[in-house]
Every structure is written in structure tokens, then in C-alpha cells.
Design an enzyme around this catalytic site. Structure first.
Site, PDB file in Angstrom:
ATOM      1  N   ARG A  47       0.846  -1.208   0.000  1.00 48.04           N
ATOM      2  CA  ARG A  47       0.000   0.000   0.000  1.00 48.04           C
ATOM      3  C   ARG A  47       0.878   1.253   0.000  1.00 48.04           C
ATOM      4  O   ARG A  47       0.561   2.266  -0.605  1.00 48.04           O
ATOM      5  CB  ARG A  47      -0.977   0.000   1.190  1.00 48.04           C
ATOM      6  CG  ARG A  47      -1.747   1.309   1.312  1.00 48.04           C
ATOM      7  CD  ARG A  47      -3.076   1.216   2.072  1.00 48.04           C
ATOM      8  NE  ARG A  47      -3.041   0.359   3.230  1.00 48.04           N
ATOM      9  CZ  ARG A  47      -2.416   0.635   4.385  1.00 48.04           C
ATOM     10  NH1 ARG A  47      -1.760   1.768   4.511  1.00 48.04           N
ATOM     11  NH2 ARG A  47      -2.444  -0.217   5.389  1.00 48.04           N
ATOM     12  N   TYR A  99     -16.558  15.380 -16.564  1.00 49.05           N
ATOM     13  CA  TYR A  99     -17.028  13.996 -16.563  1.00 49.05           C
ATOM     14  C   TYR A  99     -18.072  13.852 -15.446  1.00 49.05           C
ATOM     15  O   TYR A  99     -17.870  14.366 -14.331  1.00 49.05           O
ATOM     16  CB  TYR A  99     -15.843  13.040 -16.359  1.00 49.05           C
ATOM     17  CG  TYR A  99     -16.270  11.644 -16.004  1.00 49.05           C
ATOM     18  CD1 TYR A  99     -17.120  10.929 -16.840  1.00 49.05           C
ATOM     19  CD2 TYR A  99     -15.862  11.044 -14.822  1.00 49.05           C
ATOM     20  CE1 TYR A  99     -17.535   9.651 -16.508  1.00 49.05           C
ATOM     21  CE2 TYR A  99     -16.270   9.761 -14.476  1.00 49.05           C
ATOM     22  CZ  TYR A  99     -17.113   9.072 -15.326  1.00 49.05           C
ATOM     23  OH  TYR A  99     -17.533   7.821 -14.988  1.00 49.05           O
ATOM     24  N   ASP A 171      -7.306  17.928 -15.509  1.00 50.73           N
ATOM     25  CA  ASP A 171      -7.615  16.557 -15.912  1.00 50.73           C
ATOM     26  C   ASP A 171      -7.195  16.439 -17.384  1.00 50.73           C
ATOM     27  O   ASP A 171      -7.840  17.005 -18.272  1.00 50.73           O
ATOM     28  CB  ASP A 171      -9.115  16.304 -15.721  1.00 50.73           C
ATOM     29  CG  ASP A 171      -9.537  14.882 -16.097  1.00 50.73           C
ATOM     30  OD1 ASP A 171      -8.825  14.255 -16.908  1.00 50.73           O
ATOM     31  OD2 ASP A 171     -10.577  14.416 -15.603  1.00 50.73           O
ATOM     32  N   LYS A 196      -8.089   5.211 -19.668  1.00 52.49           N
ATOM     33  CA  LYS A 196      -8.362   5.650 -21.031  1.00 52.49           C
ATOM     34  C   LYS A 196      -7.100   5.526 -21.903  1.00 52.49           C
ATOM     35  O   LYS A 196      -6.596   4.442 -22.079  1.00 52.49           O
ATOM     36  CB  LYS A 196      -8.928   7.070 -20.997  1.00 52.49           C
ATOM     37  CG  LYS A 196     -10.063   7.249 -19.972  1.00 52.49           C
ATOM     38  CD  LYS A 196     -11.254   6.379 -20.311  1.00 52.49           C
ATOM     39  CE  LYS A 196     -12.457   6.446 -19.406  1.00 52.49           C
ATOM     40  NZ  LYS A 196     -12.359   6.648 -18.014  1.00 52.49           N
TER      41      LYS A 196
END
Ligand code: P1T
Length: 381
Positions: A47, A99, A171, A196
Site C-alpha cells: 500500500r 465527466y 484533468d 483511457k
């Protein structure tokens, strides 16, 4: 190092023990210690850090020209981590087309946090600057936006955020660092849905933050470690593999994007085409200034009839394009924002910004453009 070399070598090194050219998938949660608090190597627990994720994070920092990259379990996990920098009373100014999931995160999850969000037209620079006050901590921009392909002038916004000492995040999912480098233009943080174009093959959900300032990067790494939205080793491997062909894929996405946009523009059933590469696009001049080398593979359009049913029939008839959420993979996808990716935005807000019921979004893939156009022709026919 030039970008096309960076995607393959930037921040990368052969694996130390075996010389493996690609970093192995270190599918391990933990690492042995010789004495309490003394790990065998530099890793303790995945982690906090994992060698495969580290390889991806170093590559992300390299291709976006940042000091530190962080890889997350999704794009929204990356955005959520960034939002943890802020507290009740702080204000965030965001672009008015985002988005749907980002909008949902801002308005529904953080609505009781005491953080105030403003959604504004980022092309009204004066109006936007007037909104900034001593509580303003972040400006958040998507450019091009999802799904309306609006653009924001990164360099001009950065001048204003710097003047007022406000963080500026972009973004960069639609443009990718192949076309647009927000940190070079003055932004502080780049966010990606790596699901993406970075991943590029529709086989992974992933997110990224790339931070220009090392200290802020370290602070965000602490928040990522403390909250745990990290990307797993196998998914990190897949995104890193995707990045190695980013330049080749995006080049073809751009070539096909132009062809599809031009075909649609000349089709009698099509009303409006939103593609920043078209001269009649309202933000074409900004696109030419900050998107270097092309205008991407995302094309949005509406129907002359304005009818929702025309959009739905068109989407049902497609054969090469797949009707699905997401974008940026090698295969062409089609989406109905109002019913799919942006359904979480209330109808009145959708209408206000222009996400109408006859709006269709295409993620133009890297297939042969003639086959894509043939498919669009038959589905419109
Ligand atoms: O899906 P995820 O990896 O969590 O990324 C969220 C996200 C953030 N920013 C932009 C610009 C995005 O397009 C997305 C995800 N978008 C879709 C799933 C979509 O089809 O539009």
C-alpha cells in the site's frame, strides 16, 4: 529526452536482479524484514509502495514532466485523494463541463464536507478571477472537456492561479501528455483516468496524479498511503505497457478523429460536430496553441432532428463502434452521455451546459478510418 523516447525509457530501468527489460509484476502484499523496521530492500508493504507501481509512477512523472507520479485504483480515486488536501470552508472553482463521475464526487460526496464548489465558464477569465477569494484553494479544469470538447486556456488560467497562490489541477485524460503538457504550461497537478488513453486497451481501471512540486507530491503520497486507493501490481504493469505505445496510438487516434469529424460535419443528418481540430470549433485557436501535434480522438455530435430517438437508433445500429462507456482504447466506442456517462448530472444542469438528449460521443479508435466511416454512414442511413 524527446517524448517518443520518454514513453519507452523515461524514469525506467531494467530490473536489478535479473535485468528483465519490463518490470516484473511484483504480486506481493508485503516484503521481508531482517529486523523490526529493517526491510531487506527498499519496500515494506505494497500500500505504501510496490516496485511495479513505482515503475509506472516514475514513468508517469517522466511523461508529464512532474516531480512525482502517483498511481491509483481509478481516476476518481486519484481525484478523491487530491480533494483530501482541503477542509471545511475551502472553496474550489471547477469548469462547468466535467465527466459526470467527477461532478458526482464534487457535488454529492463532498456536499456535506463544508468545501464549497463553484462551476464556472473558464473562458470568462475576468469572471473567474473575480470569484477567487482568500478561501479559494483549487482550480480544477478538464480540457478538452467530457463530453462537449470545450477548452480552457491552461497558460492564461495558470497566470491567474499563480497571482492568487491557488493550486491549479488539470484533468489531462482526453488530451494525453502526447498532445498537451499542463505542467509545462503552468499547472501544478495533472490528473488522469489512466483507464483511457494511457492504458489504451480497455483492460484496466486506473488513475494517476502527477505533481510538479516534490513536497506536494510527498504530501499526496502520504494521503494515498493513509487512505489506500492504490493501483495493484498487475494493473500497474498493464498501464506501463500501454504508455510505451501512447505516442503511436494517439497519432492514429488524431488522424482518424479528423476524418470522422469531417465526415460528420458534411452529413445531412448531423447538426453540430464538436471537435477542437475543426476550424469552426469555438476554441480552435486555444487548441492550436496548447494541443501540440493533433486534436485527439474524441468527437461529439448532435442530430439535425434534435431527437433522442435518432441518437438511440444510430447507437443501436453501429457494428464496428461498440456502444459502451469509457474511451481512449484502441477500439472505437460510442456513448450517449445523457443516458450513460453523464446520467448522474441532474437533467436541468445537463441542459444548461448543452448535454442534450441527441448528443452522441465517439471515442474514435485506431482501426482503418474507411471502416469507421462506413459504419457511421450505415448507422446514420
Ligand atoms: O473511470 P475512472 O478511471 O475512475 O476515471 C474517471 C474519469 C475522470 N476524468 C475523465 C475526463 C473521465 O473521462 C473519467 C472517466 N470517464 C468515463 C468512464 C467516460 O466514459 O466518460
Amino acid at each position: 529526452m524527446k517524448f517518443n523516447t520518454k514513453v519507452i525509457h523515461g524514469g525506467q530501468h531494467h530490473e536489478k536482479v535479473t535485468g528483465a527489460v519490463m518490470p516484473p509484476v511484483f504480486q506481493t502484499s508485503t516484503f521481508a524484514q531482517v529486523s523490526p523496521g529493517q526491510p531487506v530492500g527498499e519496500y515494506e508493504y505494497s500500500r505504501a509502495a510496490n516496485p511495479t507501481r513505482q515503475a509506472l509512477e516514475d514513468a508517469l512523472a517522466s511523461i508529464e514532466n512532474g516531480a512525482r507520479g502517483l498511481a491509483f485504483a481509478s481516476g476518481l480515486a486519484a481525484t478523491d485523494c487530491l480533494l483530501r488536501l482541503f477542509k471545511a470552508g475551502d472553496e474550489i472553482i471547477a469548469m462547468d463541463d466535467l465527466y459526470g463521475g467527477t461532478y458526482r464526487l464534487f457535488t454529492r460526496l463532498y456536499k456535506d464536507s463544508g468545501i464549497r464548489f463553484h462551476f464556472v465558464d473558464m473562458n470568462d477569465l475576468e469572471g473567474f478571477e473575480k470569484l477567487i477569494n482568500s478561501n479559494t484553494k483549487l482550480v480544477w479544469v478538464e480540457t478538452p472537456t467530457n463530453p462537449l470538447m470545450k477548452l480552457a486556456d491552461i497558460a492564461e488560467i495558470a497566470k491567474i492561479t499563480k497571482k492568487h497562490n491557488v493550486l491549479f489541477a488539470v484533468d489531462n485524460t482526453f488530451a494525453t501528455p502526447y498532445l498537451q503538457k499542463p505542467l509545462d504550461l503552468g499547472a501544478d497537478i495533472v490528473m488522469h483516468s489512466a483507464t483511457k488513453y494511457l492504458g489504451g486497451h480497455s483492460d484496466v481501471i486506473a488513475g494517476a496524479l502527477v505533481i510538479k512540486d516534490k513536497e506536494l507530491g510527498d504530501e499526496l503520497h502520504f494521503k494515498q498511503f493513509a487512505t489506500g486507493g492504490t493501483l495493484g501490481p498487475m494493473d500497474s504493469f498493464l498501464v506501463l505497457r500501454g504508455i510505451k505505445t501512447l505516442h503511436l496510438r494517439v497519432q492514429r487516434h488524431c488522424e482518424n478523429g479528423v476524418k470522422v469529424a469531417e465526415f460528420l460535419m458534411n452529413h445531412p443528418k448531423v447538426e453540430r460536430v464538436y471537435y477542437p481540430g475543426l476550424e469552426n470549433h469555438p476554441f480552435h485557436e486555444i487548441a492550436k496553441k496548447q494541443m501540440i501535434g493533433g486534436f485527439g480522438g474524441m468527437v461529439t455530435f448532435t442530430f439535425k432532428s434534435g431527437a433522442k430517438q435518432d441518437a438511440i437508433s444510430f447507437l443501436e445500429k453501429l457494428k464496428v463502434f461498440t456502444l459502451a462507456e469509457s474511451l481512449g482504447g484502441v477500439e472505437s466506442l460510442a456513448n450517449h452521455p445523457a443516458l450513460m456517462t453523464h446520467a448522474s448530472i441532474p437533467e436541468d444542469k445537463r441542459k444548461e451546459v448543452g448535454i442534450t438528449d441527441d448528443l452522441v460521443r465517439l471515442s474514435v479508435g485506431v482501426e482503418d478510418a474507411a471502416d469507421l466511416i462506413e459504419d457511421l454512414k450505415q448507422a446514420l442511413g
